[in-house]
Design a protein around this motif. Structure first.
Motif: not given
Length: 462
Positions: A15, A18-19, A21-23, A25-28
């Motif tokens: 978890c 994943i968190f 990675y998503l963070y 990805l959002l920043e990118h």
């Protein structure tokens, strides 16, 4: 002793990964979006924008959309070059060059889930754009009709010369004739297209609420204009529903002098089911007109009985010059009342003046209580920072802009009411407006003499 130990479970580690990675990805994505918009702005400014209709005189009127029995109406449309207010921009085969902002009167709850803009070019070719934003603006006040703001993004092919549309109409399913027989309005562009991306002129314009109910107070109108001119305003926008012949003569006088634009606000069919003669549509039309057409930086959004009064600066222009740091969408002035039923004090009126009962000079007692911000307050806005304007506040600012509440010791809205809101409120003496008295009396008399020579320069007081 017991030794407590904690071993993270595999699920917790997954978890967390994943968190993270998503963070990332959002920043990118955010960084990519910012770079895209920066690149878009640079490319946008490199394009040539020929004016589609150089003979358009910028006069609008309300026009029925499709089926006349539905009483749907459209008033104006503006080309808005701000790409940062467009949600989905393009920079591939097509380039986003801005958007079209359309103002209309529609039912507060329209059944359609989608509204489109039909854009028409000088050669009469046309195509349809699905609106990115479409909805009733604030301040509906339980009326069945509302002022609507519709935004349609505008994209052009990257490889071909820029061709701007000349006119636009609205199309939606519940009004079938809106598509079969579109009601086009001319799109307003800058008077001078070279100013499309130029720095806005540090000029104060004044957006005046709709003149209605056969308004006839000529003296108040002249005093209003001359007071704001002393405060630094250089241009006025008037919209009238009904006005007396004398009031129209004054408006025409200021129009001929280049100080005002005057528009007929023909909303007679909606006076009973639209809040205050569509004032929200009118104020938004005015702010966009000041920004897009005339490139004015500031617009004071007020009614004829309201004066934005700086308390520590010589004028409104001085206040903005010293206090505007560039990212304020609007300066909110809190409200105090002066009442017409209060006795007149004409002590400072010179003996030679013809028009002695100026409301800002004869009413010197105001309410002690200063109303909270956004309750009957009024705003002077930075036109580049406004997406949606309300009657008493900014409802939506452009990205990076926020409104600023003026402290009550720095400035107030002097509201000269004909009727009491609460006649038992505590009143105090306030002579602030009298610092303009000497020049104001002379200017009012000079204007009244020019317009009403046959009356020896007497302006009618309703």
């Amino acid at each position: 002793m017991f030794r407590l130990s904690y071993r993270p479970r595999v699920q917790h580690v997954l978890c967390l990964m994943i968190f993270i990675y998503l963070y990332l990805l959002l920043e990118h994505f955010i960084l990519q979006n910012e770079r895209l918009r920066d690149d878009l702005k640079q490319m946008q400014r490199q394009l040539l924008y020929p004016k589609p209709n150089p003979h358009w005189n910028y006069n609008n009127s309300w026009r029925r959309i499709g089926n006349a029995s539905l009483r749907h109406e459209i008033y104006s449309a503006y080309f808005d070059a701000r790409t940062d207010i467009v949600g989905r921009v393009r920079l591939d085969e097509e380039i986003t060059i801005g958007s079209l902002r359309v103002f209309a009167i529609l039912p507060e709850r329209l059944r359609d889930s989608q509204i489109s803009c039909i854009v028409r070019f000088a050669d009469f070719s046309s195509y349809e754009i699905v609106a990115e934003e479409a909805g009733a603006m604030h301040d509906v006040h339980n009326n069945s009709f509302a002022a609507w703001s519709i935004m349609c993004p505008l994209h052009v092919a990257k490889s071909s010369p820029v061709q701007l549309p000349q006119a636009v109409a609205l199309s939606y399913a519940s009004n079938r004739l809106s598509h079969l027989s579109p009601s086009y309005v001319q799109i307003s562009y800058p008077r001078n297209m070279s100013e499309l991306f130029a720095k806005s002129r540090a000029t104060i314009s004044v957006c005046v609420g709709p003149i209605q109910e056969n308004y006839s107070n000529v003296l108040r109108l002249v005093e209003f204009v001359e007071m704001y001119r002393l405060q630094g305003a250089t241009h006025f926008y008037f919209y009238y529903v009904e006005a007396s012949e004398e009031v129209r003569r004054v408006l025409e006088h200021y129009r001929l002098r280049g100080l005002a634009d005057v528009f007929e606000w023909n909303v007679q069919s909606h006076l009973q089911d639209l809040h205050y003669a569509g004032i929200v549509a009118q104020f938004n039309d005015c702010v966009y007109r000041a920004n897009v057409v005339d490139n004015y930086r500031y617009a004071a959004v007020v009614d004829l009985d309201e004066v934005l009064m700086p308390l520590k600066h010589n004028s409104l222009a001085d206040y903005l010059r010293q206090c505007d740091e560039g990212r304020s969408s609007g300066f909110v002035f809190r409200n105090v009342f002066f009442y017409r039923k209060d006795s007149n004090d004409t002590f400072n009126a010179p003996a030679h003046v013809m028009n002695r009962l100026l409301y800002t000079q004869s009413k010197v007692r105001r309410t002690l209580e200063v109303l909270p911000a956004y309750i009957r307050s009024k705003v002077v806005v930075n036109t580049r920072g406004i997406v949606e304007m309300g009657n008493h506040q900014v409802y939506r600012s452009a990205p990076g802009y926020v409104d600023h509440i003026v402290h009550q010791t720095v400035g107030l809205l002097f509201h000269y009411r004909d009727k009491c809101i609460n006649c038992k409120m505590v009143l105090i003496v306030d002579y602030t407006a009298r610092r303009f008295g000497s020049l104001l009396f002379d200017r009012v008399d000079a204007t009244c003499l020019e317009v009403f020579m046959e009356r020896n320069g007497i302006c009618q007081l309703a």
